[in-house]
Design an enzyme around this catalytic site. Structure first.
Site, PDB file in Angstrom:
ATOM      1  N   GLU B  60       1.312  -9.259 -17.096  1.00  0.00           N
ATOM      2  CA  GLU B  60       1.728  -8.313 -18.130  1.00  0.00           C
ATOM      3  C   GLU B  60       2.701  -8.956 -19.112  1.00  0.00           C
ATOM      4  OE1 GLU B  60       1.535  -7.740 -14.854  1.00  0.00           O
ATOM      5  OE2 GLU B  60      -0.091  -6.289 -14.784  1.00  0.00           O
ATOM      6  N   ASP B  85       3.441   1.715 -14.365  1.00  0.00           N
ATOM      7  CA  ASP B  85       4.172   1.165 -13.228  1.00  0.00           C
ATOM      8  C   ASP B  85       4.202  -0.367 -13.257  1.00  0.00           C
ATOM      9  OD1 ASP B  85       3.694   3.855 -11.200  1.00  0.00           O
ATOM     10  OD2 ASP B  85       2.248   3.463 -12.783  1.00  0.00           O
ATOM     11  N   HIS B 129       1.272   4.197  -9.062  1.00  0.00           N
ATOM     12  CA  HIS B 129       0.293   4.673 -10.041  1.00  0.00           C
ATOM     13  C   HIS B 129       0.707   6.028 -10.571  1.00  0.00           C
ATOM     14  CE1 HIS B 129      -1.978   2.032  -7.260  1.00  0.00           C
ATOM     15  NE2 HIS B 129      -2.513   1.565  -8.357  1.00  0.00           N
TER      16      HIS B 129
HETATM   17  C1  LIG Z   1       1.529  -5.970 -11.652  1.00  0.00           C
HETATM   18  C2  LIG Z   1       0.187  -5.361 -11.487  1.00  0.00           C
HETATM   19  N1  LIG Z   1      -0.697  -5.438 -12.495  1.00  0.00           N
HETATM   20  C3  LIG Z   1      -1.914  -4.856 -12.365  1.00  0.00           C
HETATM   21  C4  LIG Z   1      -2.273  -4.190 -11.222  1.00  0.00           C
HETATM   22  C5  LIG Z   1      -3.640  -3.491 -11.111  1.00  0.00           C
HETATM   23  N2  LIG Z   1      -4.486  -4.208 -10.163  1.00  0.00           N
HETATM   24  C6  LIG Z   1      -4.550  -3.853  -8.859  1.00  0.00           C
HETATM   25  S1  LIG Z   1      -5.515  -4.884  -7.962  1.00  0.00           S
HETATM   26  C7  LIG Z   1      -5.917  -5.804  -9.332  1.00  0.00           C
HETATM   27  C8  LIG Z   1      -6.833  -6.993  -9.204  1.00  0.00           C
HETATM   28  C9  LIG Z   1      -6.279  -8.045  -8.285  1.00  0.00           C
HETATM   29  O1  LIG Z   1      -7.224  -9.045  -8.071  1.00  0.00           O
HETATM   30  P1  LIG Z   1      -6.986 -10.238  -7.063  1.00  0.00           P
HETATM   31  O2  LIG Z   1      -5.581 -10.708  -7.186  1.00  0.00           O
HETATM   32  O3  LIG Z   1      -8.021 -11.243  -7.273  1.00  0.00           O
HETATM   33  O4  LIG Z   1      -7.055  -9.587  -5.630  1.00  0.00           O
HETATM   34  P2  LIG Z   1      -8.325  -8.936  -4.907  1.00  0.00           P
HETATM   35  O5  LIG Z   1      -8.346  -7.497  -5.283  1.00  0.00           O
HETATM   36  O6  LIG Z   1      -9.524  -9.668  -5.351  1.00  0.00           O
HETATM   37  O7  LIG Z   1      -8.078  -9.085  -3.452  1.00  0.00           O
HETATM   38  C10 LIG Z   1      -5.300  -5.286 -10.468  1.00  0.00           C
HETATM   39  C11 LIG Z   1      -5.433  -5.829 -11.812  1.00  0.00           C
HETATM   40  C12 LIG Z   1      -1.305  -4.147 -10.207  1.00  0.00           C
HETATM   41  N3  LIG Z   1      -1.555  -3.540  -9.038  1.00  0.00           N
HETATM   42  N4  LIG Z   1      -0.095  -4.748 -10.352  1.00  0.00           N
END
Ligand SMILES: Cc1ncc(C[n+]2csc(CCOP(=O)(O)OP(=O)(O)O)c2C)c(N)n1
Ligand SMILES: Cc1ncc(C[n+]2csc(CCOP(=O)(O)OP(=O)(O)O)c2C)c(N)n1
Ligand SMILES: [Mg+2]
Ligand SMILES: [Mg+2]
Lengths: 422, 337, 337, 422
Positions: B60, B85, B129
């Site tokens: 972000e 959040d 969230h």
């Molecule tokens: C700081 C933050 N930004 C965005 C999100 C929204 N978000 C939740 S899971 C995710 C994807 C994460 O992908 P990855 O790190 O590859 O893990 P995976 O789900 O594949 O295990 C996102 C963008 C979040 N939870 N926290």
């Protein structure tokens, strides 16, 4: 500066990564280079990180295409250990199936499966000591299962029911247990990374022997916290294992959006002078061996290791996600590194230490066990159906002692509810 | 003109801006091919191209940071932060950079950036969230804070925000993306298409920043709200038969002080409603302003109905949420005062 | 007992805590061998060792992030953020992690972290060495915010903060590190050793969190202030011969509402003074609370004297600073009201 | 998991870096490995980053110990260009001297010198086009000087006087000029890094030909923003040059606290699959050549380059700093890579294109020029002595249009000052 007029160059263009396959495409992973099992060398765990940079571009694999253990990374585990590992992975999968369904049945708000990635959590946990501290992301429920943490307790959390030790405060799957050496999962990606490093620094400062391990997805490596963790880990040579679970997808974004087109995720380690391993994340023996090597390194004050687990997220990101909207439906089945449970099963059968019948029986047993646990947990309530924690608990644990403004707010809530007759 | 949901209206605002101004650029996590986890950007990449609507790394700070650089180049970036959040890692680039660059450079580098982000609770989203961090942004000089409460405003305000030459944080109340919410979580939800709201023009129009809307006239008490709480507050006063004037702030900064002042001077009473935690929430600023400017007209203390000063609790969401009971109790008290 | 400057008192607090509790650990940029850019940690590394007092990479998010991990292990970390202006990159770990972990884990993981950071202006430090971001932290459930105004309190409050089992943000008003400041920037500065203040015990003692101090009794108006502004406000009322009660809040959260309420009910008038920008500053919360709780005692609107809603301007610092003229004007107005 | 009791391992220890020398020590840099000029190879600027990882561990040098240009990186610049470069570096140093003194005389609040690092800004700027956008840190005043930006204008900013284009709002040295393609300097370290990447992405998206360049100190590479920049740069192949000025110190913290013990700063590039160069930052020809190579790469859509400039901060961090409190007094003179001005001067003399007398005369001329500019600037006022911007300007430029609350605050200030008769 050059005072020549702007040279006659082509216009610049912005490169925006694009995954190989989209819905409707037939997936075909020929372009994924899969090194053969056994070919990636195993340096001494005490070796200098600068002498093993090539490991970041290798692929630690133990199980070959016939699920036979080969090469220098073979951890040579006793069949009994292998069977326990297999069981933990299978239980993880059974648990995921059941809880996914519970969410679909409206019994809770949210669930996340780890299907296809069970080895990354389970096999790593087997290579750690029981009191080594884990700082996981939301997709390593396998750690708790490998540590024999009661699945009923996990379910209580998922249901946010009155037996939930976390008092219904956390989104489902955001487990936490100090006793289980499993740190409170955060919704904010990658925050656990510098925390793990800090825990490891503290352990080192105290002359302890416990180490820390942390996990995040390949997408999460883009966060600033990932960098913070690597910085502090390299500077203080923290006894920590940093696992990057490269399951190819971050919700709808393929690994190219986290730098995967340019190099491996293990290569990040090279940038910090940290030991980096790239591991077949669907090979439980490779995950075990790499973790054991990194743990040895950490325990002997040789500092941190970053491990990229090359794997595949076989299901949707969460119950809120529909992967068919952004990726080819057959990627999971075409994934060239197979399924970790199937591979370990085949390996054990090959050793003569397992067979199809026992496997089928175990699957049934585990499904039954999960079902029984679910029934047990549901006695304590499911989300949104009344059997939650008392309302007053909402105001507890904000601080050690409740300050006046929270006391007032709690009393106000009590009074209002009483007046409204609810 | 069309009946649009709020999410459709927001999508349409971006579509219109992309079509009108080649410098408008949309970026964020999962917003490209997929169209966003709430579908706010659905179809925009296919229509306007990958260099104008694209996915980003999950970072972000980087999203806002590169948006600042893009704005310095001359683009008009519209970054999305997937959930409010998750905005904290991007706060430094927003607070220390985007919000200050016009001032720092004495007008040479301007920052026409609109950061969109879904916020607020009521969806069983748990701690990360559900948050409502808007107050923090209103404390930052150089930043505008905008929060719509219905599809018409959402589109018009978002277009205004994108066309504004200063950084705007645009918080979208996710609870009402698909339909308004009267606070009775146990009743079925009405989609936007089923409720009486102004139709949304399919083309370009604006709702000006800095202007509140009186969504219900009344003479006994003024209720200040924004986002989801406009609907909850309105439903509450109507159910209780209170002759309240309900004001939808729409923009928190710059605030429409004229409308607020006139209303409170008329009613002599004021209740403020927001989902965010109480202490140092935006209700504090509103209360401070109202008593500063309407002191001699007030018949009762300005009263706040807000989220409690705790993290957002997953299972006790509806006890936490400032719903009809809590708003009603406060109104009764203020009317007695 | 000794005459200490505020910086010496802060140093002494950490020294005492390091000596008493083997889990206390100090970390931050330039705080080790060098002893900190303001010398707050001078001598501590030499005395307590490199594994208990050490320099860090320049990464505020990492500093707070590893402190969270250390606290999870069982240490009691005292990270320094070199200037409050640089705390934003560390905000996520503070707001989303440190402040929430007790709640998230239902009490299993506690976070006895004290983040120290110099804040405030009056030193010609320009935009990024002058900010007062305290309001943002008071909006975060689970975080305590403490601001001392003199050497005795600084040491006693810092020891309390370090011994507290919850995260505390401890803002140090750098303008008065070496001597108090009456707001007359054109007059010579008195060092702490030359002014009448309580001597500072060399050993352990505490000043409790959550308790304000009445630094001057009075009956016509209550002045609420903290940090540097306690001195400026007090000097102003004394120069003007106003019978004001001046309250040094010392802790912003949890606030000492009892002392505030009693005073305002007695005086019927209230002026709030802080350096931070006005809109959504902590003065807003104070004004909201005072009018909520003392409404029927108030003779005039609660009035705020604050930094203007602009970034901190380097050369016009003394026009920006809420000095004697601005405080005096507000007092006159409130007393007339 | 391993259920063996805790093995009999030595206790963990926390490694806390310690610089080689402290006050009182005699500095001796034998341990700094200095590769000979000319030995580090020069790949084609279009080559794949993955093929040149070793460059991150090399050292691009052109001027050898006798200041003769050797090897593949020799940019073969015309003597006239070399003389202009020399002049810009000398002017930068003269400017620094004068402004440092002005701060000591109480004419302003703050100043930061770039002594010993002039090549990093000046030579790089010579290799960029005039309209390539620079996102510097506070120590690249050499960029403005190399672009012939009027030093009087820079001084007006330092004095925050009534002629300061930035209206006295910024701390001294925090320059900004759109016309000079020089972005507003931030007090917050490394924030300029992702901004530069964003600017470069915008340029690419628009089919422009201008590229971006950014600078930060080695200490600042620890910030999350550094990582953000590298992430976005690699993913979108942004046409940007990311300069890391490794001057060994970050205020009182030596480079070991930013990861310098474990590997080079150029190696960070390797972690992201970005091209990385390690350059002798005190060799103006090497800095020029590396920058030109990276610029070519960027302009031909080959993406970003990260350049570590290996140099030394010869003076204090700023006027607020006293380096004798934390480092050996003779480090600067013992620095094995010499002084960039002296080296370029010797090189030009060796070419027969310069001589001691001309150099001395130029030094006198530049000192006089700076002195005259200072006099000129001081006519517009110095800090804190009345000749500042009108008070009302404080409320301008917060927003494009002044909202009511700022209008009220401005009017209140006016009224209060009027009432107080000031
Ligand atoms: C700081 C933050 N930004 C965005 C999100 C929204 N978000 C939740 S899971 C995710 C994807 C994460 O992908 P990855 O790190 O590859 O893990 P995976 O789900 O594949 O295990 C996102 C963008 C979040 N939870 N926290
Ligand atoms: C975000 C942030 N944290 C801390 C500081 C305080 N600070 C200013 S300069 C500096 C050292 C920077 O060192 P380096 O990056 O090596 O640059 P150099 O001064 O050597 O050019 C520090 C810690 C700051 N300005 N911004
Ligand atoms: Mg992933
Ligand atoms: Mg440096």
């Amino acid at each position: 500066m050059s005072e020549s007029p702007r040279r006659n160059l082509p216009p610049l263009t912005l490169h925006v990564p694009e995954p190989q396959f989209r819905p409707g495409d037939e997936a075909d992973f020929v372009s994924v280079e899969v090194l053969a099992a056994g070919v990636t060398p195993r340096p001494d765990s005490a070796a200098d990180a600068g002498t093993m940079r090539e490991l970041a571009y290798g692929l630690v694999r133990v199980l070959d295409d016939d699920a036979i253990a080969v090469g220098p990374w073979d951890p040579k585990l006793a069949p009994d250990v292998l069977r326990r590992m297999l069981r933990s992975m299978a239980l993880t999968r059974a648990f995921d199936e059941r809880m996914f369904r519970a969410q679909r049945q409206g019994k809770t708000s949210f669930y996340m499966k780890s299907t296809g990635e069970e080895a990354v959590a389970v096999a790593a946990t087997f290579a750690l000591d029981r009191d080594d501290m884990c700082f996981p992301s939301y997709r390593q429920q396998g750690i708790l299962i490998a540590r024999d943490w009661p699945v009923v307790d996990m379910m209580n959390q998922i249901y946010s029911n009155r037996a939930d030790r976390l008092k219904g405060r956390q989104l489902p799957v955001m487990y936490s247990t100090k006793q289980g050496a499993f740190f409170s999962i955060s919704g904010n990606l990658a925050t656990q990374y510098p925390q793990a490093v800090g825990w490891a620094m503290a352990s080192a400062a105290k002359g302890d022997t416990r180490i820390a391990a942390t996990w995040c997805g390949e997408g999460s490596t883009a966060e600033g916290d990932f960098h913070s963790a690597c910085m502090f880990a390299t500077v203080y040579r923290a006894p920590v294992i940093m696992n990057v679970v490269n399951n190819q997808w971050a919700i709808s974004s393929f690994a190219g959006f986290s730098g995967g087109e340019a190099t491996t995720f293990a290569a990040r380690a090279v940038g910090y002078g940290i030991a980096g391993l790239r591991v077949d994340g669907n090979d439980p023996l490779a995950v075990y061996a790499a973790t054991a090597w990194a743990a040895e390194r950490a325990r002997t004050n040789k500092g941190p290791t970053l491990i990229e687990h090359f794997t595949y997220r076989a299901e949707g990101h969460s119950t809120s996600d529909d992967p068919s909207a952004y990726r080819s439906a057959d990627e999971a089945t075409k994934w060239p590194l197979g399924d970790p449970i199937a591979r370990l099963k085949t390996h054990l059968i090959g050793l003569g230490e397992w067979d199809e019948a026992r496997h089928a029986a175990q699957d049934v047993e585990l499904a039954e066990m999960v079902k029984a646990a679910q029934k047990e947990a549901e006695k304590n309530g499911i989300l949104g159906h009344g059997l939650h924690q008392p309302f007053d608990t909402m105001f507890e644990d904000v601080f050690e002692e409740m300050p006046w403004h929270l006391v007032e707010q709690r009393d106000q809530m009590r009074a209002e509810r009483a007046a409204a007759g609810i | 003109m069309a009946r649009m949901s709020m999410i459709e209206a927001i999508n349409s605002a971006m579509d219109v801006c992309l079509a009108r101004d080649p410098d408008v650029t949309i970026l964020g996590e999962d917003i490209g091919f997929f169209g966003g986890v709430f579908r706010a950007t659905a179809g925009l990449q296919a229509k306007h191209g990958k260099t104008r609507v694209f996915d980003t790394p999950i970072n972000e700070g980087g999203i806002i940071g590169v948006a600042v650089g893009m704005a310095a180049y001359g683009l008009r970036p519209v970054p999305e932060i997937q959930f409010a959040d998750y905005i904290y890692p991007g706060l430094d680039q927003l607070v220390s950079e985007a919000a200050r660059l016009r001032y720092r450079s004495a007008g040479e580098f301007v920052m026409p950036i609109t950061v969109r982000s879904p916020f607020g609770g009521g969806i069983f989203g748990g701690q990360t969230h559900s948050q409502s961090p808007e107050a923090m942004f209103t404390h930052v000089a150089g930043l505008k804070t905008v929060i719509p409460s219905n599809p018409y405003d959402a589109k018009g305000l978002l277009i205004s925000a994108i066309e504004d030459n200063d950084p705007v944080i645009f918080f979208e109340p996710k609870r009402i993306y698909n339909g308004p919410f009267d606070g009775h979580y146990d009743r079925p939800v009405q989609p936007w298409s089923k409720v009486e709201t102004p139709e949304v023009p399919t083309g370009h129009y604006t709702v000006p920043l800095g202007k509140a809307a009186i969504v219900r006239e009344g003479s006994d008490v003024t209720v200040l709200a924004y986002g989801t709480m406009v609907h909850v507050a309105r439903a509450t006063v109507e159910e209780k038969g209170i002759d309240a004037e309900v004001i939808d702030l729409r923009t928190l900064l710059p605030l429409d002080i004229v409308t607020i002042e006139a209303s409170v001077k008329k009613t002599g009473r004021c209740v403020i409603v927001h989902e965010a935690t109480r202490t140092s929430g935006f209700g504090a600023e509103l209360a401070a302003l109202v008593q500063e400017r309407c002191f001699y007209h007030l018949e009762a203390p300005v009263t706040r109905v807000t989220g409690f000063d705790t993290p957002y609790p997953h299972s006790l969401e509806w006890a936490y949420f400032p719903g009809p009971i809590r708003i009603g109790t406060a109104l009764d008290q203020v009317l007695k005062g």
